[in-house]
Write a protein that holds these residues in place. Structure first.
Motif, PDB file in Angstrom:
ATOM      1  N   LYS A   1       0.801  -1.133   0.096  1.00  0.00           N
ATOM      2  CA  LYS A   1      -0.039   0.114   0.037  1.00  0.00           C
ATOM      3  C   LYS A   1       0.797   1.391   0.247  1.00  0.00           C
ATOM      4  O   LYS A   1       2.066   1.107   0.167  1.00  0.00           O
ATOM      5  CB  LYS A   1      -0.891  -0.020   0.957  1.00  0.00           C
ATOM      6  N   GLY A   2       0.411   2.176  -0.276  1.00  0.00           N
ATOM      7  CA  GLY A   2       1.009   3.638  -0.039  1.00  0.00           C
ATOM      8  C   GLY A   2       1.462   4.025  -1.625  1.00  0.00           C
ATOM      9  O   GLY A   2       1.615   2.834  -2.599  1.00  0.00           O
ATOM     10  N   ASN A   3       1.902   5.302  -1.688  1.00  0.00           N
ATOM     11  CA  ASN A   3       2.264   5.665  -3.182  1.00  0.00           C
ATOM     12  C   ASN A   3       3.800   5.715  -2.945  1.00  0.00           C
ATOM     13  O   ASN A   3       4.616   6.511  -2.600  1.00  0.00           O
ATOM     14  CB  ASN A   3       1.929   7.167  -3.494  1.00  0.00           C
ATOM     15  N   VAL A   4       4.487   4.602  -3.234  1.00  0.00           N
ATOM     16  CA  VAL A   4       5.889   4.387  -3.249  1.00  0.00           C
ATOM     17  C   VAL A   4       6.230   3.948  -4.728  1.00  0.00           C
ATOM     18  O   VAL A   4       5.853   3.177  -5.612  1.00  0.00           O
ATOM     19  CB  VAL A   4       6.136   3.116  -2.497  1.00  0.00           C
ATOM     20  N   SER A   5       7.482   4.731  -4.851  1.00  0.00           N
ATOM     21  CA  SER A   5       8.112   4.719  -6.380  1.00  0.00           C
ATOM     22  C   SER A   5       8.662   3.306  -6.486  1.00  0.00           C
ATOM     23  O   SER A   5       9.070   2.656  -5.729  1.00  0.00           O
ATOM     24  CB  SER A   5       9.324   5.697  -6.589  1.00  0.00           C
ATOM     25  N   SER A   6       8.767   3.219  -7.883  1.00  0.00           N
ATOM     26  CA  SER A   6       9.126   1.741  -8.347  1.00  0.00           C
ATOM     27  C   SER A   6      10.783   1.460  -7.760  1.00  0.00           C
ATOM     28  O   SER A   6      11.064   0.378  -7.549  1.00  0.00           O
ATOM     29  CB  SER A   6       9.165   1.746 -10.027  1.00  0.00           C
ATOM     30  N   ASP A   7      11.487   2.569  -7.908  1.00  0.00           N
ATOM     31  CA  ASP A   7      12.811   2.784  -7.622  1.00  0.00           C
ATOM     32  C   ASP A   7      13.071   2.068  -6.170  1.00  0.00           C
ATOM     33  O   ASP A   7      13.631   1.167  -5.807  1.00  0.00           O
ATOM     34  CB  ASP A   7      13.619   3.862  -7.656  1.00  0.00           C
ATOM     35  N   LYS A   8      12.142   2.733  -5.296  1.00  0.00           N
ATOM     36  CA  LYS A   8      12.243   2.344  -3.737  1.00  0.00           C
ATOM     37  C   LYS A   8      11.512   0.825  -3.601  1.00  0.00           C
ATOM     38  O   LYS A   8      12.149   0.617  -2.651  1.00  0.00           O
ATOM     39  CB  LYS A   8      11.554   3.391  -2.910  1.00  0.00           C
ATOM     40  N   ILE A   9      10.629   0.532  -4.417  1.00  0.00           N
ATOM     41  CA  ILE A   9       9.934  -0.530  -4.033  1.00  0.00           C
ATOM     42  C   ILE A   9      11.191  -2.004  -4.429  1.00  0.00           C
ATOM     43  O   ILE A   9      11.362  -2.798  -3.727  1.00  0.00           O
ATOM     44  CB  ILE A   9       8.788  -0.796  -5.170  1.00  0.00           C
ATOM     45  N   LEU A  10      11.936  -1.462  -5.547  1.00  0.00           N
ATOM     46  CA  LEU A  10      12.910  -2.331  -5.746  1.00  0.00           C
ATOM     47  C   LEU A  10      14.199  -2.310  -4.855  1.00  0.00           C
ATOM     48  O   LEU A  10      14.575  -3.587  -4.588  1.00  0.00           O
ATOM     49  CB  LEU A  10      13.755  -2.059  -7.339  1.00  0.00           C
ATOM     50  N   LEU A  11      14.335  -1.549  -4.084  1.00  0.00           N
ATOM     51  CA  LEU A  11      15.526  -1.224  -3.028  1.00  0.00           C
ATOM     52  C   LEU A  11      14.930  -2.141  -2.070  1.00  0.00           C
ATOM     53  O   LEU A  11      15.640  -2.752  -1.405  1.00  0.00           O
ATOM     54  CB  LEU A  11      15.765   0.181  -2.653  1.00  0.00           C
ATOM     55  N   VAL A  12      13.718  -1.903  -1.449  1.00  0.00           N
ATOM     56  CA  VAL A  12      13.162  -2.803  -0.465  1.00  0.00           C
ATOM     57  C   VAL A  12      13.196  -4.111  -0.801  1.00  0.00           C
ATOM     58  O   VAL A  12      13.598  -5.025   0.358  1.00  0.00           O
ATOM     59  CB  VAL A  12      11.728  -2.144   0.020  1.00  0.00           C
ATOM     60  N   GLU A  13      12.700  -4.618  -1.894  1.00  0.00           N
ATOM     61  CA  GLU A  13      12.461  -5.948  -2.330  1.00  0.00           C
ATOM     62  C   GLU A  13      13.925  -6.480  -2.329  1.00  0.00           C
ATOM     63  O   GLU A  13      14.254  -7.835  -1.633  1.00  0.00           O
ATOM     64  CB  GLU A  13      11.750  -6.135  -3.475  1.00  0.00           C
TER      65      GLU A  13
END
Length: 286
Positions: A25-37
């Motif tokens: 959930k939340g408005n998270v950029s694809s770059d940050k999603i990739l970093l977190v994953e």
């Protein structure tokens, strides 16, 4: 197991961002999603079955975060909460903070990792410090603060402690006590602050009674009571915010000063058995 904090440090993002990514959930950029994953994978963090269920909107898990389980009021609240939740198809997890802010933070990380759908908490966070719930990215709609309200604008339920404080003060006047002491936990806690304000407000301008205030807890009350009586003497009556503190005060007084018998008034759970001679104001936590 890696925590949300560990993943946030590894990914170079906030814990709130990690929480949003893991919860989908939340408005998270694809770059940050990739970093977190990538960080989660590197640290060996995997979503458990509870997390997967929550992603599908099927979580039936609720959490209760209490200061301890020796105060009867907290036990009464938890048992009632658990019974009500289970009748509606939910399961309930119990967590303890021991009234230590850092321990509350640690327990919140665990609760987040387990992906509970909702949380009821007796928080020990000081009112004037930062909001760790926002820092962790916890959805305010999924949290209800009970008795203690550290942050404005969040869900809250509790008793009217100002009214309780005024009732204490009126009882002192009705009993014609000339020297009284109000005993509370830390005034950083919303309920204790409200009790203190109600008590002192009702005594404003009164010259017929000397009032004192003592902040203490179960761990330190022995030394604090000794110091208080050494400095101020023994009052006619103690008005104490918690039944467990009242019982401890009563035991200390009977042990050290058996001939001194001040009245003890206390707020207590509805289901707590009183000692002879004590005055109780009952609060129905169920």
């Amino acid at each position: 197991m890696a925590t949300i904090k560990d993943i946030a440090i590894e990914a170079g993002v906030s814990q709130g961002t990690v929480s949003n990514v893991l919860n989908g959930k939340g408005n998270v950029s694809s770059d940050k999603i990739l970093l977190v994953e990538r960080a989660a994978a590197k640290l060996g963090y995997t979503l458990n079955q509870r997390a997967k269920a929550l992603r599908k909107g099927a979580s039936n898990l609720l959490a209760v975060l209490l200061p301890n389980i020796y105060d009867r009021c907290y036990v009464d609240f938890f048992l009632s909460f658990k019974h009500c939740a289970e009748t509606h198809g939910y399961n309930v997890g119990l967590y303890l903070s021991n009234d230590i802010p850092q321990e509350e933070f640690t327990q919140l990380e665990t609760i987040q990792a387990e992906m509970f759908a909702g949380l009821a908490v007796f928080s020990c966070q000081p009112c004037r410090q930062g909001n760790i719930y926002e820092e962790l990215g916890i959805d305010k709609g999924n949290v209800i603060f009970v008795e203690r309200r550290p942050f404005n604008g969040w869900n809250y339920i509790g008793f009217d402690y100002q009214a309780a404080g005024k009732s204490f003060a009126q009882r002192a006047k009705d009993g014609q006590h000339k020297n009284v002491c109000l005993v509370t936990d830390s005034l950083d806690f919303y309920d204790q602050n409200q009790l203190y304000e109600g008590f002192t407000e009702h005594f404003a301008g009164s010259r017929n009674c000397v009032t004192h205030h003592l902040q203490t807890d179960i761990t330190h009350c022995y030394n604090h009571l000794l110091q208080f009586i050494g400095d101020a003497g023994t009052p006619d009556a103690f008005f104490i915010s918690r039944n467990e503190l009242a019982q401890r005060f009563s035991s200390i007084l009977k042990s050290l000063w058996p001939d001194v018998k001040p009245r003890i008034y206390t707020l207590s759970s509805l289901f707590t058995m009183p000692e002879a001679g004590d005055g109780r104001y009952e609060l129905n936590y169920r």
